[in-house]
Design an enzyme around this catalytic site. Structure first.
Site, PDB file in Angstrom:
ATOM      1  N   THR A 128      65.033   6.292  51.187  1.00  0.00           N
ATOM      2  CA  THR A 128      64.164   5.855  50.101  1.00  0.00           C
ATOM      3  C   THR A 128      62.686   5.918  50.472  1.00  0.00           C
ATOM      4  O   THR A 128      62.275   5.421  51.525  1.00  0.00           O
ATOM      5  CB  THR A 128      64.521   4.416  49.680  1.00  0.00           C
ATOM      6  OG1 THR A 128      65.878   4.393  49.226  1.00  0.00           O
ATOM      7  CG2 THR A 128      63.612   3.935  48.555  1.00  0.00           C
ATOM      8  N   LYS A 153      64.859   9.880  48.302  1.00  0.00           N
ATOM      9  CA  LYS A 153      64.961   9.234  46.994  1.00  0.00           C
ATOM     10  C   LYS A 153      63.638   8.537  46.705  1.00  0.00           C
ATOM     11  O   LYS A 153      63.231   7.631  47.425  1.00  0.00           O
ATOM     12  CB  LYS A 153      66.106   8.224  46.978  1.00  0.00           C
ATOM     13  CG  LYS A 153      66.256   7.473  45.659  1.00  0.00           C
ATOM     14  CD  LYS A 153      67.499   6.597  45.681  1.00  0.00           C
ATOM     15  CE  LYS A 153      67.663   5.820  44.397  1.00  0.00           C
ATOM     16  NZ  LYS A 153      68.918   5.057  44.357  1.00  0.00           N
ATOM     17  N   LYS A 155      61.165   6.220  44.549  1.00  0.00           N
ATOM     18  CA  LYS A 155      61.059   5.137  43.580  1.00  0.00           C
ATOM     19  C   LYS A 155      59.810   5.369  42.732  1.00  0.00           C
ATOM     20  O   LYS A 155      58.697   5.478  43.276  1.00  0.00           O
ATOM     21  CB  LYS A 155      60.971   3.786  44.295  1.00  0.00           C
ATOM     22  CG  LYS A 155      62.246   3.396  45.035  1.00  0.00           C
ATOM     23  CD  LYS A 155      63.382   3.100  44.077  1.00  0.00           C
ATOM     24  CE  LYS A 155      64.589   2.510  44.792  1.00  0.00           C
ATOM     25  NZ  LYS A 155      65.679   2.167  43.855  1.00  0.00           N
ATOM     26  N   GLU A 206      67.592   9.027  38.071  1.00  0.00           N
ATOM     27  CA  GLU A 206      68.429   7.833  37.963  1.00  0.00           C
ATOM     28  C   GLU A 206      67.817   6.815  37.002  1.00  0.00           C
ATOM     29  O   GLU A 206      66.637   6.485  37.104  1.00  0.00           O
ATOM     30  CB  GLU A 206      68.574   7.225  39.368  1.00  0.00           C
ATOM     31  CG  GLU A 206      69.648   6.189  39.508  1.00  0.00           C
ATOM     32  CD  GLU A 206      69.773   5.712  40.948  1.00  0.00           C
ATOM     33  OE1 GLU A 206      70.198   4.566  41.143  1.00  0.00           O
ATOM     34  OE2 GLU A 206      69.422   6.492  41.864  1.00  0.00           O
ATOM     35  N   ASP A 229      72.664   3.759  36.486  1.00  0.00           N
ATOM     36  CA  ASP A 229      72.739   2.798  37.592  1.00  0.00           C
ATOM     37  C   ASP A 229      72.916   1.400  37.011  1.00  0.00           C
ATOM     38  O   ASP A 229      74.018   0.876  36.917  1.00  0.00           O
ATOM     39  CB  ASP A 229      71.503   2.888  38.464  1.00  0.00           C
ATOM     40  CG  ASP A 229      71.529   1.917  39.645  1.00  0.00           C
ATOM     41  OD1 ASP A 229      72.544   1.213  39.816  1.00  0.00           O
ATOM     42  OD2 ASP A 229      70.539   1.844  40.393  1.00  0.00           O
ATOM     43  N   LYS A 251      77.562   1.110  42.829  1.00  0.00           N
ATOM     44  CA  LYS A 251      77.187   0.173  43.881  1.00  0.00           C
ATOM     45  C   LYS A 251      78.193  -0.970  43.885  1.00  0.00           C
ATOM     46  O   LYS A 251      78.528  -1.519  42.832  1.00  0.00           O
ATOM     47  CB  LYS A 251      75.782  -0.381  43.642  1.00  0.00           C
ATOM     48  CG  LYS A 251      74.676   0.658  43.723  1.00  0.00           C
ATOM     49  CD  LYS A 251      73.325   0.047  43.403  1.00  0.00           C
ATOM     50  CE  LYS A 251      72.210   1.079  43.471  1.00  0.00           C
ATOM     51  NZ  LYS A 251      70.906   0.512  43.038  1.00  0.00           N
ATOM     52  N   CYS A 279      73.678   1.655  47.142  1.00  0.00           N
ATOM     53  CA  CYS A 279      73.723   0.336  47.756  1.00  0.00           C
ATOM     54  C   CYS A 279      72.464  -0.445  47.407  1.00  0.00           C
ATOM     55  O   CYS A 279      71.465   0.123  46.972  1.00  0.00           O
ATOM     56  CB  CYS A 279      73.870   0.434  49.277  1.00  0.00           C
ATOM     57  SG  CYS A 279      72.432   1.169  50.114  1.00  0.00           S
TER      58      CYS A 279
END
Length: 325
Positions: A128, A153, A155, A206, A229, A251, A279
């Site tokens: 991330t 990934k 954000k 996502e 998600d 998750k 997760c």
């Protein structure tokens, strides 16, 4: 007699973890221990803060069912909590502890007890890149790539996201990219923005819209796969989401444990949807059951322990962008 105990633990984050909803400097997790016939099962869950969960709330949930489970076998207890507790961190920690206990009683590793055909193998996992100024995200991506991370990934929020994606691409020109909007793109033309992001090699987007506000995705034809998600918590959600999304990020905390997570994966397969195994911020104890689910995933995002200042002493190894069993 089956005994259940639970405590909260606080684990500092390495630096700061920043997404569209805010920043975190630590994570509180629920640690559950279940004993039966001198065997011990362990599980961990992370309270889902955006659903109002707290450590105290999760402990209360577990304490409320602990006495009622005393005369059950581990399997009976695991099946019982699917109805007694809703999806969330409390049921996840307890469910995973009971799976661990069942496997130990059977004298089998958990993957065999689950009926998987092969022992779990190494997987490429996303790493991330927290939300921040474009220059900072570029530097973070450059460091991540230098450390061997192959899948990043990002954000993002609704503002400045193209600039941030471009910066990360400059910092890590060879890395694969996926992005997480964390429900923040309500004011954007999703199809047009996804089309613009294809130039950067983005593989998936996502949760662009909020849970409950994503019905409009049914009419959108995105050139980049859209993944649910926050909108997916149980297998019952999958049929509806299949009309809106191309895939699902599963998750264990959202699903309320490995039991429901495997059902979600089965439902996704039936619906022809792709799977990401994801997760929350967590230690390797929480990642262990998710790692088994991840063996059937198309994308893996199990970097929770990497984002902490330290992990449990017997945690997973992360090497060259991979999580190793």
């Amino acid at each position: 007699m089956l005994r259940v105990s639970a405590v909260t633990e606080r684990w500092p984050v390495a630096g700061q973890f920043v997404i569209a909803r805010g920043a975190k400097s630590h994570v509180d997790v629920i640690l559950v221990a279940v004993t039966y016939n001198d065997h011990l099962g362990m599980g961990e869950g992370t309270p889902i803060y955006y659903r109002g969960e707290t450590g105290g709330h999760c402990l209360s949930q577990i304490e409320a069912v602990a006495e009622a489970l005393e005369d059950y076998t581990p399997r009976q207890a695991r099946l019982a909590i699917q109805n007694r507790l809703g999806p969330g961190a409390a049921r996840n920690a307890l469910d995973c502890a009971l799976w661990d206990l069942e496997a130990k009683l059977a004298g089998l590793p958990l993957w065999q007890h689950l009926g998987l055909k092969h022992a779990p193998g190494p997987l490429v996992t996303a790493f991330t890149i927290s939300l921040g100024p474009a220059q900072a995200m570029e530097a973070d991506a450059q460091r991540a790539a230098a450390a061997g991370h192959r899948l990043l990934k990002l954000k993002l929020t609704e503002h400045g996201y193209r600039e941030r994606v471009a910066a990360v691409r400059r910092g890590a020109p060879e890395a694969r990219l996926i992005i997480d909007a964390n429900e923040s793109w309500a004011n954007l033309d999703i199809a047009a923005e996804a089309s613009a992001l294809t130039d950067f090699g983005v593989e998936l987007i996502e949760q662009p819209l909020a849970d409950g506000g994503d019905r409009g995705l049914a009419s959108i034809r995105s050139p980049i796969p859209l993944f649910a998600d926050e909108s997916c918590h149980s297998a019952a959600d999958v049929a509806r989401l299949a009309m809106l999304y191309d895939g699902i990020n599963i998750k264990l905390d959202k699903a309320g444990g490995l039991t429901e997570a495997m059902k979600i994966a089965d439902a996704a397969d039936t619906a022809g949807m792709k799977i990401m195994a994801g997760c929350m911020l967590s230690t390797s104890l929480a990642i262990a059951p998710a790692f088994l689910l991840a063996q059937r995933a198309d994308w893996v995002d199990l970097d929770g322990p990497l984002l902490l200042a330290q992990d449990r002493s017997d945690g997973f190894r992360f090497e060259d962008g991979m999580i190793l069993p």
